[in-house]
Design an enzyme around this catalytic site. Structure first.
Site, PDB file in Angstrom:
ATOM      1  CB  SER A 287      -0.950   0.160   1.136  1.00 12.47           C
ATOM      2  OG  SER A 287      -1.586   1.134   1.288  1.00 12.47           O
TER       3      SER A 287
ATOM      4  CE  LYS B 224      -4.801   0.411   0.143  1.00 12.63           C
ATOM      5  NZ  LYS B 224      -5.371  -0.153   1.102  1.00 12.63           N
TER       6      LYS B 224
ATOM      7  CE  LYS C 104      -4.172   3.979   1.957  1.00 16.85           C
ATOM      8  NZ  LYS C 104      -5.046   3.628   2.555  1.00 16.85           N
TER       9      LYS C 104
ATOM     10  CG  ASP D 113      -7.865   2.661   0.309  1.00 18.52           C
ATOM     11  OD1 ASP D 113      -8.951   3.175   0.369  1.00 18.52           O
ATOM     12  OD2 ASP D 113      -7.038   2.137   1.398  1.00 18.52           O
TER      13      ASP D 113
ATOM     14  CD  GLU E 122      -8.853  -0.408   0.373  1.00 18.75           C
ATOM     15  OE1 GLU E 122      -7.958  -0.681  -0.394  1.00 18.75           O
ATOM     16  OE2 GLU E 122      -8.742  -0.465   1.563  1.00 18.75           O
TER      17      GLU E 122
ATOM     18  CG  ASP F 270     -10.765  -0.344   4.473  1.00 24.44           C
ATOM     19  OD1 ASP F 270     -11.064  -0.681   5.748  1.00 24.44           O
ATOM     20  OD2 ASP F 270      -9.285   0.153   4.491  1.00 24.44           O
TER      21      ASP F 270
ATOM     22  CE  LYS G  34      -7.480  -2.022   6.445  1.00 27.39           C
ATOM     23  NZ  LYS G  34      -7.529  -0.320   6.588  1.00 27.39           N
TER      24      LYS G  34
ATOM     25  N   GLY H   8      -4.273  -4.070   6.018  1.00 25.67           N
ATOM     26  CA  GLY H   8      -3.499  -3.855   7.054  1.00 25.67           C
ATOM     27  C   GLY H   8      -3.637  -2.546   7.534  1.00 25.67           C
TER      28      GLY H   8
HETATM   29  O1  OSB Z   1      -7.334   2.242   4.201  1.00 27.91           O
HETATM   30  O2  OSB Z   1      -6.089   0.265   3.867  1.00 27.91           O
HETATM   31  C1  OSB Z   1      -6.347   1.450   4.695  1.00 27.91           C
HETATM   32  C2  OSB Z   1      -3.001   2.130   6.714  1.00 27.91           C
HETATM   33  C3  OSB Z   1      -3.592   3.083   7.970  1.00 27.91           C
HETATM   34  C4  OSB Z   1      -5.157   3.221   7.566  1.00 27.91           C
HETATM   35  C5  OSB Z   1      -5.952   2.993   6.540  1.00 27.91           C
HETATM   36  C6  OSB Z   1      -5.287   1.981   5.566  1.00 27.91           C
HETATM   37  C7  OSB Z   1      -4.005   1.721   5.679  1.00 27.91           C
HETATM   38  C8  OSB Z   1      -3.201   0.952   4.764  1.00 27.91           C
HETATM   39  C9  OSB Z   1      -1.850   0.102   5.044  1.00 27.91           C
HETATM   40  O3  OSB Z   1      -3.418   0.861   3.453  1.00 27.91           O
HETATM   41  C10 OSB Z   1      -1.928  -1.213   4.641  1.00 27.91           C
HETATM   42  C11 OSB Z   1      -0.775  -1.749   5.225  1.00 27.91           C
HETATM   43  O4  OSB Z   1      -0.646  -1.972   6.658  1.00 27.91           O
HETATM   44  O5  OSB Z   1       0.326  -2.185   4.776  1.00 27.91           O
HETATM   45 MG    MG Z   2      -8.545   1.074   2.866  1.00 27.99          MG
END
Ligand code: OSB
Ligand code: MG
Length: 374
Positions: free
Chosen positions: A135, A161, A163, A188, A213, A238, A262, A290
């Site tokens: 991510s 992925k 953001k 995401d 996402e 999510d 999660k 995660g």
């Molecule tokens: O939206 O998936 C998410 C981390 C903190 C808060 C929200 C998210 C995330 C990640 C981290 O995308 C993914 C990872 O732990 O590698």
């Molecule tokens: Mg997410």
């Protein structure tokens, strides 16, 4: 087996690089670790709360007193409950899913050790290794983003992925498609958009993304359903999927075609397995999300995504993607084929380094049956 003591530690660890999402930027990992001692064994769990209530409503300063005053006292000096019994017993405490999940994970670790099986096996896991991705946060320039993604692909990660947020969406996605071709790519939004952003979604829809996402607000299943009906790309929820009932509603309303599970967000591993099973019966693929966990929280996630319906790569990267030094040794490593191996020793199956846990702890408390009475 009786619970003798439960300890809490608030942890602060610098990330190797700041992580930016549509809701903010963090350079330090925080969380609350839970250690449960019972008859000479110890179980560990992580409540991956953040400093501010930007992902969900919880924070380090909410999880701590909820654990201290409501979740821990009923357990002290009593027989170790099954993790499922604990999950049942705390349904009367509204929400606070990450606080509950941190404690429940420690109970799962203990239950698996007691039965001398790896946690993955106790949960019904069938895989010996899981496919993983990265991510990638928002960067200040698209060139920097490209360089980071290039590095991750070179290391062997199977899926990227990124953001996104308004103003950082179509252009970065287009660049990665142009530069890296047919890689497994997903985005995401962490709820940063509304239905009025249809032109952006239509543009993203042309990039053959694995999924989009959580584009809209977490409590807006209805608009997610409207959006999904207008896109080819699968939507993945999510933040919206806070328990099995939410998953049922989202699937029935066709608000998504994929679910990110999660265990911390849904209140624990028992709820996570239930959502996995529900999706499996409806042929909805799931993947393991995660929260930038330490090796302790990641071990619970890793056990979970060894279950059969976790068919898309997990947001579960090697320790060195997050931290200079993890709380477990050996750290989580990426295999050459873009997988991470599921531990085969009893419980979480990782070795926690007590000296490191102490070094990164900024607050510690120990609760015993005697302290509860006194
Ligand atoms: O939206 O998936 C998410 C981390 C903190 C808060 C929200 C998210 C995330 C990640 C981290 O995308 C993914 C990872 O732990 O590698
Ligand atoms: Mg997410």
């Amino acid at each position: 087996m009786t619970i003798d003591a439960i300890e809490l530690r608030e942890i602060e660890m610098k990330y190797r690089a700041p992580f930016e999402t549509s809701f903010g930027r963090d350079d330090t990992k925080v969380c609350v670790l839970v250690r449960v001692q019972a008859d000479g064994l110890e179980g560990w769990g992580e409540a991956p709360v953040m400093r501010a209530p930007l992902y969900n409503e919880e924070t380090t300063d909410t999880a701590w007193p909820i654990l201290e005053h409501f979740l821990i006292p009923p357990l002290l000096g009593r027989p170790l409950p099954t993790p499922q019994a604990f999950a049942q017993q705390v349904t009367h405490v509204r929400r606070h899913h990450m606080a509950k999940a941190g404690l429940e994970a420690a109970l799962w670790d203990l239950a698996a050790q007691q039965q001398r099986v790896p946690l993955a096996k106790l949960l019904g896991g069938t895989r010996t290794a899981v496919q993983v991705g990265v991510s990638q946060g928002i960067e200040s320039t698209i060139d920097e983003l490209e360089a980071r993604v290039e590095g991750y692909l070179a290391q062997g990660y199977r899926r990227i992925k990124i953001k996104i947020k308004p103003g950082w969406d179509v252009a970065p996605a287009r660049r990665l498609r142009e530069r890296f071709g047919d890689i497994l790519l997903q985005v995401d939004a962490n709820s940063a958009y509304t239905l009025s952003d249809m032109p952006t979604f239509k543009a993203l829809d042309d990039f053959n993304l694995l999924l989009i996402e959580q584009p809209l607000q977490e409590d807006d299943i209805l608009d997610h359903a409207r959006l999904q009906s207008r896109l080819r790309t699968p939507l993945c929820l999510d933040e919206s999927i806070v328990h099995e009932r939410a998953a049922r509603a989202a699937l029935e309303l066709q608000a998504c075609r994929v679910i990110n599970i999660k265990q911390a967000r849904v209140g624990g591993l028992a709820a996570a397995v239930a959502i996995h099973d529900l999706c499996r019966t409806q042929s909805i693929p799931v993947w393991c999300g995660g929260m930038l966990e330490t090796g302790i929280g990641r071990a619970a996630n890793l056990a979970l995504c060894s279950l059969p319906n976790f068919t898309l790569p997990a947001d579960l990267s090697a320790s060195d993607r997050y931290f200079q030094e993890d709380l477990i040794d050996p750290p989580v490593v990426l295999n050459g084929d873009g997988t991470v191996t599921v531990p085969t020793t009893p419980g979480l199956g990782v070795t926690i380094v007590p000296e490191r846990v102490e070094r990164y702890a900024v607050r510690t408390a120990r609760f015993t049956a005697a302290s509860a009475r006194g």
